[in-house]
Scaffold this active site. Structure first.
Site, mmCIF file in Angstrom:
data_model
loop_
_atom_site.group_PDB
_atom_site.id
_atom_site.type_symbol
_atom_site.label_atom_id
_atom_site.label_comp_id
_atom_site.label_asym_id
_atom_site.label_seq_id
_atom_site.Cartn_x
_atom_site.Cartn_y
_atom_site.Cartn_z
ATOM 1 N N GLY A 1 0.582 -5.374 0.707
ATOM 2 C CA GLY A 1 -0.527 -5.362 -0.231
ATOM 3 C C GLY A 1 -0.100 -5.825 -1.620
ATOM 4 O O GLY A 1 -0.925 -6.339 -2.387
ATOM 5 N N GLU B 1 3.652 -6.087 7.211
ATOM 6 C CA GLU B 1 2.708 -5.201 7.898
ATOM 7 C C GLU B 1 2.965 -5.079 9.390
ATOM 8 O O GLU B 1 2.812 -4.013 9.980
ATOM 9 C CB GLU B 1 1.272 -5.682 7.662
ATOM 10 C CG GLU B 1 0.703 -5.308 6.292
ATOM 11 C CD GLU B 1 1.018 -6.339 5.218
ATOM 12 O OE1 GLU B 1 1.909 -7.191 5.437
ATOM 13 O OE2 GLU B 1 0.376 -6.305 4.152
ATOM 14 N N GLU C 1 -0.356 -9.397 -1.482
ATOM 15 C CA GLU C 1 -1.787 -9.739 -1.385
ATOM 16 C C GLU C 1 -2.466 -9.666 -2.752
ATOM 17 O O GLU C 1 -3.349 -10.474 -3.058
ATOM 18 C CB GLU C 1 -2.481 -8.810 -0.384
ATOM 19 C CG GLU C 1 -2.036 -9.101 1.053
ATOM 20 C CD GLU C 1 -2.672 -8.145 2.049
ATOM 21 O OE1 GLU C 1 -2.434 -6.931 1.934
ATOM 22 O OE2 GLU C 1 -3.414 -8.616 2.924
ATOM 23 N N ALA D 1 0.853 -1.179 0.000
ATOM 24 C CA ALA D 1 0.000 0.000 0.000
ATOM 25 C C ALA D 1 0.893 1.233 0.000
ATOM 26 O O ALA D 1 2.066 1.158 0.372
ATOM 27 C CB ALA D 1 -0.864 -0.004 1.258
HETATM 28 N N1 T1G Z 1 4.440 3.591 0.510
HETATM 29 C C1 T1G Z 1 4.888 4.837 0.298
HETATM 30 N N2 T1G Z 1 6.173 5.136 0.060
HETATM 31 C C2 T1G Z 1 7.038 4.119 0.049
HETATM 32 C C3 T1G Z 1 6.648 2.790 0.275
HETATM 33 C C4 T1G Z 1 5.282 2.542 0.506
HETATM 34 N N3 T1G Z 1 4.819 1.313 0.693
HETATM 35 N N4 T1G Z 1 7.736 2.009 0.211
HETATM 36 C C5 T1G Z 1 8.768 2.803 -0.050
HETATM 37 N N5 T1G Z 1 8.359 4.081 -0.156
HETATM 38 C C6 T1G Z 1 9.170 5.255 -0.491
HETATM 39 C C7 T1G Z 1 10.167 5.594 0.605
HETATM 40 O O1 T1G Z 1 9.579 6.442 1.561
HETATM 41 C C8 T1G Z 1 11.244 6.275 -0.179
HETATM 42 O O2 T1G Z 1 10.812 7.586 -0.469
HETATM 43 C C9 T1G Z 1 11.257 5.518 -1.499
HETATM 44 O O3 T1G Z 1 9.969 4.900 -1.602
HETATM 45 C C10 T1G Z 1 12.313 4.445 -1.600
HETATM 46 O O4 T1G Z 1 12.223 3.610 -0.447
HETATM 47 C C11 T1G Z 1 -3.006 -3.493 2.381
HETATM 48 C C12 T1G Z 1 -1.818 -1.872 4.266
HETATM 49 C C13 T1G Z 1 10.337 -1.543 -0.992
HETATM 50 C C14 T1G Z 1 12.150 -2.712 0.302
HETATM 51 O O5 T1G Z 1 5.952 -2.042 4.308
HETATM 52 O O6 T1G Z 1 10.286 -1.944 2.727
HETATM 53 O O7 T1G Z 1 0.554 -3.004 2.133
HETATM 54 O O8 T1G Z 1 12.439 8.841 0.844
HETATM 55 O O9 T1G Z 1 14.438 4.223 0.527
HETATM 56 O O10 T1G Z 1 15.859 0.792 0.399
HETATM 57 O O11 T1G Z 1 -2.213 -5.130 3.855
HETATM 58 O O12 T1G Z 1 10.946 0.797 0.701
HETATM 59 O O13 T1G Z 1 12.796 8.477 -1.591
HETATM 60 O O14 T1G Z 1 10.950 9.987 -0.801
HETATM 61 O O15 T1G Z 1 13.057 2.347 1.439
HETATM 62 O O16 T1G Z 1 15.266 0.354 -2.051
HETATM 63 C C15 T1G Z 1 3.598 -2.823 3.187
HETATM 64 C C16 T1G Z 1 7.830 -0.652 2.674
HETATM 65 C C17 T1G Z 1 2.756 -1.578 3.247
HETATM 66 C C18 T1G Z 1 7.122 -1.910 2.234
HETATM 67 C C19 T1G Z 1 12.631 -0.595 -0.991
HETATM 68 N N6 T1G Z 1 4.805 -2.518 2.463
HETATM 69 N N7 T1G Z 1 8.962 -0.364 1.842
HETATM 70 O O17 T1G Z 1 13.722 -0.265 -0.174
HETATM 71 O O18 T1G Z 1 14.147 2.147 -0.837
HETATM 72 S S1 T1G Z 1 1.307 -1.812 4.210
HETATM 73 C C20 T1G Z 1 5.910 -2.154 3.101
HETATM 74 C C21 T1G Z 1 10.127 -0.998 1.953
HETATM 75 C C22 T1G Z 1 0.252 -2.697 3.255
HETATM 76 C C23 T1G Z 1 -1.795 -4.065 3.047
HETATM 77 C C24 T1G Z 1 -1.051 -3.118 3.910
HETATM 78 C C25 T1G Z 1 11.251 -0.510 1.124
HETATM 79 C C26 T1G Z 1 11.577 -1.351 -0.129
HETATM 80 P P1 T1G Z 1 11.795 8.808 -0.518
HETATM 81 P P2 T1G Z 1 13.508 3.100 0.293
HETATM 82 P P3 T1G Z 1 14.842 0.740 -0.671
#
Ligand code: T1G
Length: 691
Positions: free
Chosen positions: A102, A125, A105, A63
């Protein structure tokens, strides 16, 4: 169709491509366009099967986390996934990079899943204080079984594609994603009915027959979940998978997810997610880039130096450890080897990896060995004269443009920089012990540090898996400067009526991994004692313990007693007696102190100091301070760090309490900082300063 999602057809296969850099987060616009593309492809008579894939570096990473704090917009995740699953034509998720949350998912809603070798798949999550809210806790166990799903959901850690294939999460691994996806889709195009995860019963059958087995399997995970709400909710949701119908269970999962999403814990953890990333940002003047770092050198083979060297070797960067004393060097190299052997024994790395990493670390007893290093980190004794002399030598020996860093935890980095003729290349890299494990690095920007040197340090610390936070020069920088106030206050609480175990318990109940006195015993009381002596400061109880040679765990006695070979602190009547007598001698009447008051006395002065740190520009954002405390000092992440926590308590209350503390202790530092007064008066929180 706009450019976030495209639909094209290759003969009888329709390919939906998401292109939403940087991580293809599944925000509302993407959801809208994927749904529209799906419906078109489903209606297209020439299409037999559909591929869902992403452009750029990764499949959907979940998400859009910034949307989680806002009212949900339609089409929601569950709506899109339901439509995909309901499609009569086979839908194939073709994954690469990181298929997370997500994102996974969505893939679970597809009828088939394939992945490029190297893909990592997970449901992280829990790390954001929520549970998978779009079918993850229902479809994943139907494909991989309850035990595997439990492990993935409770740890939040992704698994590699090979493991995903072995466990039934994906159907195939490919070396060329586009060609592989088309070939796979053609192979399954005619198969009907399409396989849907929701219809699978075989993998969960053992637990359906014996639902109590879930509680047994979950117990170990719940034990580690101290204070957090999400783990228990995840178990509840998995229980629904084996006790309710699919549709009822999906509704239950959603309700649990929504309650967590809207709660304080997830808000705090999302704040930390973005704060960690913001903390690593510096604006470089146009055209400037970080310098290249191909080799590093560490000076000082102590615990710190060897820990830092391990971090470099782990990231594949060749590093020299230099210590002028051959025995000290050997001890350091032995520590490195021992650390790797321990990791090998625990299965943390392979023999081959260990050999490779050990091969990257070279020892030397001559400073001239820094000549080819692009980054030099000094980790010698904490003494200004020694450090200045060393930096004068580095100035002579280091190659031009090398970044010269000091690992000092208190000293004036400007003064160290002035010992060289190239202060623009000098900065602080304050690692935390044990340096190969602790992720925080305070990157200290001195007065003359060049922007590209700073950017180099940040890029490098990220490369070695650390969390860099840029701070300015002051005594103790951000973390230790705030910690100092807590330490002083903890001593006062002893004299006023608390015992070490009561103080520690108040903070561990708050969520800290350890209380301040247990931490002091672990670190060794003598270090702080020497520092107080150097600064002409006194701590009635801690000084007396040191005079009695009670230095903490290493002498078996400190604020607590330790039985031989044990690290478990036991309250010591002798310490209680010392406290009672000291208070009496100083004319302080001791009285019991409630846990709530202990927490406030320890944390509010720190928040006050954090406000001054912000006001002075030593930290750029309140979130930076939070990241430092969460990743370096054990502040519970689900409380979002001290400054975020302050917002949840309310600044006016903190201001009023600080005024009381200042009167009670006579300590002028507890008078509310002017910025705190101002924010409290305006009804604002610290984040409003962060921009
Ligand atoms: N949403 C918004 N921004 C995100 C994002 C996300 N999910 N993931 C990364 N970013 C932005 C981050 O802030 C940064 O921005 C840039 O992307 C690069 O990230 C329905 C509700 C994918 C392994 O928890 O683990 O799905 O600082 O520096 O080291 O059940 O990002 O450049 O402006 O971290 O290469 C679940 C979170 C969401 C994944 C990449 N997903 N992200 O790592 O780059 S909850 C997550 C990561 C959900 C569902 C529920 C990592 C990465 P900026 P980065 P990276």
């Amino acid at each position: 169709m706009t450019d976030l999602v495209t639909l094209r057809r290759d003969d009888n296969i329709s390919v939906i491509t998401i292109d939403n850099p940087p991580v293809n987060a599944f925000g509302v616009k993407v959801r809208e366009q994927v749904l529209a593309a799906l419906l078109r492809a489903a209606d297209d008579a020439a299409t037999d099967a559909i591929v869902l894939r992403c452009a750029g570096r990764t499949f959907i990473a979940g998400a859009d986390i910034s949307e989680l704090g806002k009212p949900p917009l339609s089409p929601t995740f569950p709506e899109v996934i339901k439509a995909i699953e309901a499609c009569e034509k086979p839908v194939v998720a073709a994954m690469h990079g990181t298929a997370l949350g997500g994102g996974l998912e969505v893939a679970l809603g597809c009828h088939y899943r394939i992945a490029l070798a190297g893909t990592r798949l997970g449901l992280p999550e829990i790390k954001l204080g929520i549970i998978p809210g779009s079918g993850g806790t229902q479809r994943l166990p139907r494909l991989v079984g309850i035990e595997k799903a439990l492990a993935m959901i409770m740890s939040g850690s992704p698994i590699p594609a090979e493991e995903a294939q072995a466990s039934g999460l994906i159907d195939a691994m490919v070396d060329d994603l586009d060609a592989g996806a088309l070939a796979f889709a053609r192979e399954v195009a005619a198969r009907r009915p399409v396989p849907r995860a929701r219809d699978r019963a075989d993998r969960i059958a053992p637990f359906v027959a014996d639902p109590a087995a879930l509680d047994a399997a979950a117990a170990a995970y719940l034990k580690r979940a101290k204070g957090l709400h999400a783990p228990a909710a995840a178990i509840d949701s998995l229980r629904a998978a084996i006790t309710l119908s699919f549709d009822e269970a999906i509704a239950r999962e959603r309700a649990l997810f929504v309650a967590l999403r809207d709660g304080e814990q997830s808000k705090a953890l999302r704040h930390i997610f973005f704060a960690e990333r913001a903390a690593a940002k510096v604006d470089l003047p146009a055209g400037e880039k970080p310098r290249k770092v191909e080799r590093a050198a560490i000076i000082g083979a102590g615990t710190m130096g060897s820990g830092i060297a391990i971090s470099f070797a782990n990231a594949g960067i060749p590093v020299s450890i230099i210590d002028l004393a051959p025995e000290a060097l050997q001890r350091g190299l032995d520590t490195v080897a021992k650390t790797y052997r321990g990791a090998l024994a625990r299965g943390g790395l392979t023999q081959e990896q260990m050999d490779h990493r050990l091969g990257l670390i070279k020892g030397a007893t001559d400073l001239a060995a820094i000549a080819d290093a692009d980054l030099v980190i000094e980790a010698v004794f904490e003494d200004m004269e020694i450090k200045r002399k060393l930096f004068a030598d580095l100035d002579r020996l280091a190659k031009p443009g090398a970044v010269l860093a000091t690992n000092t935890s208190y000293l004036d980095v400007n003064a160290i920089a002035q010992a060289t003729g190239r202060p623009q290349d000098v900065l602080g890299l304050h690692f935390f012990s044990p340096a190969n494990i602790m992720r925080l690095v305070e990157v200290v920007r001195a007065e003359k540090t060049a922007p590209d040197a700073l950017a180099t340090a940040i890029a490098l610390t990220r490369t070695i898996g650390k969390i860099p936070v840029v701070v300015g020069v002051c005594h103790g920088f951000v973390g230790n400067r705030m910690l100092r106030l807590r330490t002083v206050e903890a001593e006062r609480l002893l004299l006023e009526g608390a015992l070490p175990q009561e103080v520690d318990r108040a903070l561990t109940d708050f969520g800290f991994a350890m209380g301040p006195f247990a931490v002091s015993d672990l670190a060794g009381l003598d270090i702080a004692w020497r520092m107080r002596q150097a600064q002409g400061l006194r701590a009635e109880i801690a000084d007396r313990l040191c005079e009695m040679e009670r230095f903490g765990q290493k002498t078996g006695r400190g604020f607590y007693l330790y039985e031989a070979g044990s690290r478990t602190p036991k309250p010591d009547p002798e310490v209680e007696q010392l406290i009672v007598e000291t208070a009496a001698r100083l004319g302080i009447a001791r009285a019991p102190i409630a846990a709530k008051d202990i927490v406030e006395r320890l944390l509010f002065p720190m928040i006050n100091e954090g406000t001054r740190i912000l006001d002075e520009g030593i930290a750029q954002r309140s979130g930076d301070i939070d990241v430092i405390w969460v990743s370096g000092y054990g502040f519970p992440s689900w409380r979002g760090g001290p400054m975020h926590y302050a917002g949840t308590v309310g600044l006016p209350y903190i201001r009023d309490r600080l005024i009381e503390f200042a009167v009670k202790t006579g300590d002028a530092r507890h008078r509310p900082a002017s910025l705190l007064e101002k924010l409290a008066g305006d009804g604002k929180a610290f984040v409003t300063l962060d921009g």
